[in-house]
Write a protein that holds these residues in place. Structure first.
Motif, PDB file in Angstrom:
ATOM      1  N   GLY A 167      10.470 -15.871 -18.703  1.00 51.90           N
ATOM      2  CA  GLY A 167      10.941 -17.557 -18.349  1.00 51.90           C
ATOM      3  C   GLY A 167      12.124 -17.485 -18.381  1.00 51.90           C
ATOM      4  O   GLY A 167      12.843 -17.142 -18.519  1.00 51.90           O
ATOM      5  N   ASP A 168      12.450 -18.713 -17.323  1.00 51.76           N
ATOM      6  CA  ASP A 168      13.765 -19.514 -17.537  1.00 51.76           C
ATOM      7  C   ASP A 168      14.255 -19.360 -18.510  1.00 51.76           C
ATOM      8  O   ASP A 168      15.271 -20.011 -18.657  1.00 51.76           O
ATOM      9  CB  ASP A 168      13.547 -20.134 -16.016  1.00 51.76           C
ATOM     10  CG  ASP A 168      13.340 -19.967 -15.347  1.00 51.76           C
ATOM     11  OD1 ASP A 168      12.533 -18.435 -14.808  1.00 51.76           O
ATOM     12  OD2 ASP A 168      12.916 -20.655 -14.247  1.00 51.76           O
ATOM     13  N   ASN A 217      10.889 -21.143 -25.087  1.00 54.24           N
ATOM     14  CA  ASN A 217       9.803 -22.111 -24.762  1.00 54.24           C
ATOM     15  C   ASN A 217       8.284 -20.938 -25.373  1.00 54.24           C
ATOM     16  O   ASN A 217       7.352 -22.105 -25.728  1.00 54.24           O
ATOM     17  CB  ASN A 217      10.210 -21.931 -23.393  1.00 54.24           C
ATOM     18  CG  ASN A 217      10.723 -23.637 -22.599  1.00 54.24           C
ATOM     19  OD1 ASN A 217      11.205 -24.294 -23.827  1.00 54.24           O
ATOM     20  ND2 ASN A 217      10.474 -23.709 -21.439  1.00 54.24           N
ATOM     21  N   GLU A 218       8.776 -19.837 -24.559  1.00 52.39           N
ATOM     22  CA  GLU A 218       7.492 -18.924 -24.932  1.00 52.39           C
ATOM     23  C   GLU A 218       7.411 -19.494 -26.527  1.00 52.39           C
ATOM     24  O   GLU A 218       5.859 -19.628 -27.131  1.00 52.39           O
ATOM     25  CB  GLU A 218       7.869 -17.124 -24.906  1.00 52.39           C
ATOM     26  CG  GLU A 218       7.947 -17.109 -23.570  1.00 52.39           C
ATOM     27  CD  GLU A 218       9.253 -17.711 -22.875  1.00 52.39           C
ATOM     28  OE1 GLU A 218       9.601 -18.073 -22.990  1.00 52.39           O
ATOM     29  OE2 GLU A 218       9.118 -17.135 -21.502  1.00 52.39           O
ATOM     30  N   GLN A 220       2.959 -27.422 -13.717  1.00 51.45           N
ATOM     31  CA  GLN A 220       3.363 -27.570 -14.864  1.00 51.45           C
ATOM     32  C   GLN A 220       1.750 -28.202 -16.137  1.00 51.45           C
ATOM     33  O   GLN A 220       1.740 -26.939 -16.683  1.00 51.45           O
ATOM     34  CB  GLN A 220       4.427 -28.370 -15.405  1.00 51.45           C
ATOM     35  CG  GLN A 220       5.648 -27.858 -14.861  1.00 51.45           C
ATOM     36  CD  GLN A 220       6.217 -25.741 -15.540  1.00 51.45           C
ATOM     37  OE1 GLN A 220       5.113 -25.843 -16.425  1.00 51.45           O
ATOM     38  NE2 GLN A 220       7.518 -26.448 -14.715  1.00 51.45           N
ATOM     39  N   GLU A 221       0.794 -28.705 -15.373  1.00 49.37           N
ATOM     40  CA  GLU A 221      -0.170 -29.545 -16.366  1.00 49.37           C
ATOM     41  C   GLU A 221      -1.081 -28.556 -16.441  1.00 49.37           C
ATOM     42  O   GLU A 221      -1.772 -28.756 -17.376  1.00 49.37           O
ATOM     43  CB  GLU A 221      -0.119 -30.915 -15.898  1.00 49.37           C
ATOM     44  CG  GLU A 221       1.132 -31.709 -16.341  1.00 49.37           C
ATOM     45  CD  GLU A 221       0.311 -33.273 -15.223  1.00 49.37           C
ATOM     46  OE1 GLU A 221      -0.115 -33.599 -15.644  1.00 49.37           O
ATOM     47  OE2 GLU A 221       1.449 -33.384 -14.713  1.00 49.37           O
ATOM     48  N   SER A 272       7.559 -22.647 -16.661  1.00 42.09           N
ATOM     49  CA  SER A 272       6.950 -23.031 -17.447  1.00 42.09           C
ATOM     50  C   SER A 272       7.197 -23.634 -18.213  1.00 42.09           C
ATOM     51  O   SER A 272       8.550 -23.342 -19.242  1.00 42.09           O
ATOM     52  CB  SER A 272       5.904 -21.732 -17.824  1.00 42.09           C
ATOM     53  OG  SER A 272       5.291 -21.800 -16.854  1.00 42.09           O
ATOM     54  N   THR A 273       7.298 -25.242 -19.113  1.00 40.97           N
ATOM     55  CA  THR A 273       7.806 -25.601 -19.882  1.00 40.97           C
ATOM     56  C   THR A 273       7.253 -25.230 -21.226  1.00 40.97           C
ATOM     57  O   THR A 273       5.892 -24.184 -21.038  1.00 40.97           O
ATOM     58  CB  THR A 273       7.120 -26.905 -19.907  1.00 40.97           C
ATOM     59  OG1 THR A 273       5.485 -27.672 -19.580  1.00 40.97           O
ATOM     60  CG2 THR A 273       8.086 -27.711 -18.675  1.00 40.97           C
ATOM     61  N   PRO A 274       7.042 -25.445 -22.691  1.00 39.36           N
ATOM     62  CA  PRO A 274       5.981 -24.611 -24.194  1.00 39.36           C
ATOM     63  C   PRO A 274       5.198 -25.405 -23.746  1.00 39.36           C
ATOM     64  O   PRO A 274       4.131 -24.823 -24.025  1.00 39.36           O
ATOM     65  CB  PRO A 274       6.703 -25.776 -24.923  1.00 39.36           C
ATOM     66  CG  PRO A 274       7.769 -25.416 -24.356  1.00 39.36           C
ATOM     67  CD  PRO A 274       7.955 -25.951 -23.084  1.00 39.36           C
ATOM     68  N   ILE A 275       4.581 -26.781 -23.213  1.00 31.60           N
ATOM     69  CA  ILE A 275       3.088 -26.816 -23.242  1.00 31.60           C
ATOM     70  C   ILE A 275       2.974 -25.880 -22.039  1.00 31.60           C
ATOM     71  O   ILE A 275       0.915 -25.824 -22.145  1.00 31.60           O
ATOM     72  CB  ILE A 275       3.642 -28.189 -22.928  1.00 31.60           C
ATOM     73  CG1 ILE A 275       3.467 -29.187 -23.977  1.00 31.60           C
ATOM     74  CG2 ILE A 275       1.763 -29.159 -22.034  1.00 31.60           C
ATOM     75  CD1 ILE A 275       3.768 -30.468 -23.399  1.00 31.60           C
TER      76      ILE A 275
END
Lengths: 350, 350
Positions: free
Chosen positions: B23-24, B29-30, B290-291, B311-314
């Motif tokens: 990811g970016d 975040n991972e 994203q959700e 992608s966000t942590p969620i």
């Protein structure tokens, strides 16, 4: 979004045939639109359809100056087979309106009827402009800029060959330039990645044709670029164009559903949504296709504007005004010039 | 929309490899996502990537129980050529994560990296499930019902043959049924009209295959039917699917832009929009991809969930949980059964 008004204001007489029986609320909405469109003092309108019903729809049953009625007994329905109209439905309002254009009595036709039938009748009666491989339908969509995005084709053609897409690009570019008043509008090819090697077999073959076309081609664009307004004109096959257009049209209904569901959760929620409604309406304006009026059928030897069956009087009025603009700005003359140029540099023969 | 939670809750140990460098915002975040996903006591995670960076991202530089790190020096970027990974990038986190699945050390891989690279590496290292013509990527989209619409394919394949679309339909139907918990989900073929004779050459050939497929096929659907939720699963070539998905993803940005522009008109407008923001956020929930976390790569002999680079942590946590669900529900076993059935009735050989 307000109606797009061309910056060049040419004033000369324009004669329009209105297929008064095409829409779901015919001929009431069509007659309302005719009355509004007469505000332009140089517009003359032939209203085609059942005389008694049309006359009854005018205030005091009085036909205004600059309006004539051409009687047509038969009405084409949404279920009618497009190719059958020219052969066996010569008494229909659609056939008679289009025939007026074929013989030169009117400059343009507008119809909120069966889109396939309008296309087939226009093509068979009036023919294509020289150099046009396939007529096409383009549609404006809102963007994050002051000016809209034109998507072309939005359903007139499926399984388009690269040469067809080339012609859609040229016609869309001319239309955009004339109607929005933009010099050398940017054109993008709808694909699944920006790089020239991204896409399907047809877009990969189309890319080099667009590089040579007499347009301001900037490369591939993606689905997200339509609303962003990355380019002025987005070129695609009618299969994708139709799917995206119908998806876009469903967004406003989806949002209304979501707001309604929120409002139903409690009286307080209902009050909040009620208070916010006028703002929502303003913010979402331009996302409702009705405000754009109809879509042009480009590449025909004549001017045709097609509307949704459910067109409101305002949408139908915008269709008449759009037809007048297309005639006055000589969009067809510009298309002929552009495609002759394309032909002379050899791209249009691929 | 909340995370879709399967109704069947099977509890057994699942081992997941997380490509921590994709990811970016890797690996921060991972690692956040891994910590959240460990709430499921039967999940074990191998975090693949640069050990020092990964360790530094854990609180107190302490690796929790049930987490191991597999060091990989090399990182695949979004610009890397997908087909090159298997040949020359064996030290990359993506290759090493996928290789863990090939050798059976883990049950599933998640990555927020280069989608094409993930697909190519998964296909080349793990191969396809028996009977699968082409692996595919499906994506959930919101609908006007309680359950979402699954669009498949959304970009893994362009110029799909009818047989491929048949397999996308079967795999999408199994995935929907297992993950959403719907018995015999309805399946529609994305086209430009509801009638079976409407469409392009490929959809017309695909229609009879879907009629014979072991799915609940209800016919053609149009672009507007995705958000309406007319059917559970919408089948299309990845060219259209990708365009529609990216268009849909751009709607929320477009709306934000419109609200912002309205707010900028006056301090009063700004106040109104400010007051309405929390409501808007709730009403528009589920429109932000994203959700949903990631999208499944279906048809691979293994379980792969792919996420956006941003992608966000969620979102990453949802990807891990989705991978766990797919393993526990044996989606691949169900796909094999369905395609064997299809093969035995002769449709899959067309």
């Amino acid at each position: 979004m307000e109606r797009i008004t061309p910056t060049k204001q040419l004033q000369h007489r324009v004669r329009i045939a209105v297929d008064a029986m095409g829409g779901d609320f015919a001929p009431t909405n069509e007659v309302q639109a005719v009355l509004r469109a007469l505000e332009d003092p140089l517009v003359e309108i032939v209203v085609v359809g059942r005389t008694a019903e049309i006359t009854a729809a005018f205030p005091d049953h009085t036909i205004p100056d600059r309006v004539t009625i051409l009687h047509a007994d038969d009405v084409i329905s949404m279920a009618d087979e497009p190719s059958s109209i020219v052969k066996s439905r010569k008494e229909s309002s659609l056939f008679k309106a289009m025939d007026l254009m074929r013989e030169g009595t009117v400059d343009a036709v507008i119809s909120a009827g069966n889109t396939g039938a309008v296309m087939a009748t226009a093509t068979m009666l009036c023919g294509r402009l020289p150099g046009v491989s396939r007529p096409t339908i383009g549609s404006f969509m809102p963007s994050q800029r002051e000016r809209p995005t034109l998507v072309v084709d939005v359903g007139a053609n499926v399984d388009s060959k690269p040469r067809f897409l080339h012609d859609f690009a040229v016609m869309g570019s001319v239309y955009y330039s004339q109607i929005v008043g933009t010099d050398r509008p940017t054109v993008g090819l709808l694909s699944v990645g920006e790089e020239r090697e991204k896409g399907n077999a047809v877009t990969k073959e189309t890319y080099p044709l667009l590089e040579q076309a007499p347009i301001n081609f900037v490369g591939n664009v993606e689905g997200r670029d339509i609303l962003k307004g990355t380019v002025d004109v987005v070129v695609c096959d009618g299969f994708e164009g139709n799917i995206v257009l119908k998806f876009a049209e469903s967004v406003i209904g989806f949002l209304k559903f979501r707001f309604k569901r929120y409002a139903e959760q409690s009286p307080f929620h209902a009050m909040l949504i009620g208070a916010f409604k006028p703002i929502l309406k303003r913010v979402l304006s331009g996302m409702d296709y009705q405000e754009y009026g109809g879509v042009p059928l480009l590449g025909i030897n004549g001017v045709v504007i097609i509307g949704h069956g459910s067109s409101t009087p305002i949408a139908l009025e915008n269709m008449i005004r759009r037809a007048v603009d297309v005639v006055r700005l000589d969009v067809n003359g510009e298309i002929k010039n552009a495609l002759q140029h394309a032909s002379s540099i050899g791209t249009a023969t691929t």
